[in-house]
Design an enzyme around this catalytic site. Structure first.
Site, PDB file in Angstrom:
ATOM      1  N   HIS A  60      -4.124  -5.259  -7.807  1.00  0.00           N
ATOM      2  CA  HIS A  60      -5.294  -4.391  -7.679  1.00  0.00           C
ATOM      3  C   HIS A  60      -4.970  -3.000  -8.214  1.00  0.00           C
ATOM      4  CE1 HIS A  60      -6.942  -7.169  -4.321  1.00  0.00           C
ATOM      5  NE2 HIS A  60      -7.536  -7.429  -5.471  1.00  0.00           N
ATOM      6  N   GLU A  63      -4.024   0.069  -6.151  1.00  0.00           N
ATOM      7  CA  GLU A  63      -2.844  -0.164  -5.314  1.00  0.00           C
ATOM      8  C   GLU A  63      -1.561   0.006  -6.131  1.00  0.00           C
ATOM      9  OE1 GLU A  63      -3.590  -3.949  -3.378  1.00  0.00           O
ATOM     10  OE2 GLU A  63      -5.592  -3.306  -2.745  1.00  0.00           O
ATOM     11  N   HIS A 204       0.486  -5.602  -1.840  1.00  0.00           N
ATOM     12  CA  HIS A 204      -0.796  -4.917  -1.899  1.00  0.00           C
ATOM     13  C   HIS A 204      -0.730  -3.714  -0.958  1.00  0.00           C
ATOM     14  CE1 HIS A 204      -3.299  -8.101  -3.986  1.00  0.00           C
ATOM     15  NE2 HIS A 204      -2.197  -8.784  -3.699  1.00  0.00           N
ATOM     16  N   GLU A 263       0.735  -6.125   2.875  1.00  0.00           N
ATOM     17  CA  GLU A 263      -0.140  -4.952   2.783  1.00  0.00           C
ATOM     18  C   GLU A 263       0.657  -3.710   3.203  1.00  0.00           C
ATOM     19  OE1 GLU A 263      -3.114  -5.030   1.550  1.00  0.00           O
ATOM     20  OE2 GLU A 263      -3.792  -7.104   1.714  1.00  0.00           O
TER      21      GLU A 263
END
Length: 293
Positions: A60, A63, A204, A263
């Site tokens: 992404h 990110e 991420h 994450e």
């Protein structure tokens, strides 16, 4: 080793870091594909062990701090190997001998460039339209064609296609017209199909947690690794979430390997540079556990 980052981590910064890594004779850097706009997608490989481990960053666009974090880990690991030192209390040379490590630090280079440096002139009008006229691209997650690369994989893709909004190219969440329509997503699928990694970590942001199950297809060792990751990083282990079509989902579903979506950090994307040190500490601990366990 203290980790600091004084500016957003763009494609040129990645190239500078890859050039630095080229000085290590045991590191191989290979272009595995090109992005929509023709930027190389690089794979960094090191180690000659039987266990094949893959890590990646910047699926992404906003990110991008994940690219900086995985590159910081590679640099620290490479120095420890070269100097025959410990990393995270473990012999780096032992990890090198036990693992063949593959890292794609920037899956979505076009998107990262858009978020950090703005649109190229030849795409400016098109991208402004997709971005609802806004000159602020900081929230852009997709690739340059407005397709979310982590919604591109044939693991119940149809469910995401049906329920996701928007229904056309956009800064985030659009899964494309079909699975694996984008060159960046195709490159990552082909890499797994060719190399058959035993473990996969997709980095991420944000949430300080990691996801590791999919439809009951995950292997038993994933549970043990999840416990090790949680213990080392303090991040919350989450087995199942209501999500499909991600790289980790497809990997677990198709190859029954231990796959993790990590994450990093807490807050709003893109994470502030002030979090980089903490993000690196957590990423390093998880990376070392993935090679050690």
């Amino acid at each position: 080793m203290p980790h600091s980052l004084n500016r957003p981590y763009d494609f040129q910064t990645l190239l500078n870091d890859l050039h630095e890594l080229n000085s290590y004779p045991f590191i191989e850097i290979v272009e595995i594909a090109r992005s929509v706009e023709g930027r190389p997608i690089w794979e960094v490989s090191l180690g000659n062990g039987p266990r094949k481990v893959h890590m990646n960053g910047s699926f992404h666009a906003n990110e991008w701090i994940t690219s900086a974090a995985v590159m910081a880990f590679i640099k620290e690991y490479a120095k420890a190997i070269a100097c025959n030192r410990l990393i995270g209390g473990v012999s780096a040379q032992q990890l090198f001998a036990a693992n063949s490590l593959s890292i794609v630090p920037m899956v979505n280079p076009d998107g990262v460039e858009l978020v950090i440096n703005g649109p190229a002139k030849n795409r400016r009008n098109e991208l402004l339209e997709l971005n609802e006229g806004s000159e602020d691209f900081s929230q852009w997650k997709a690739n340059i064609r407005g397709v979310d690369l982590n919604n591109q994989y044939p693991a119940n893709w149809e469910i995401e296609k049906q329920r996701k909004e928007p229904k056309s190219p956009a800064p985030r969440d659009y899964p494309g017209d079909q699975p694996l329509s984008e060159p960046e997503a195709i490159a990552m699928a082909q890499l797994q199909e060719q190399k058959r990694f035993d473990r996969l970590l997709a980095f991420h942001t944000q949430g300080a947690e990691f996801y590791w199950g999919y439809e009951g297809q995950e292997p038993e060792e994933a549970s043990r690794l999840a416990e090790a990751f949680e213990r080392a990083s303090g991040y919350q282990s989450v087995r199942y979430i209501d999500s499909h079509a991600g790289y980790k989902d497809w990997y677990i579903n198709e190859f029954k390997g231990a796959g993790f979506t990590v994450e990093l950090g807490i807050g709003c994307n893109p994470l502030p540079l002030s979090q980089f040190h903490e993000v690196c500490l957590a990423a390093n601990k998880i990376c070392i556990e993935a090679l050690k366990e």
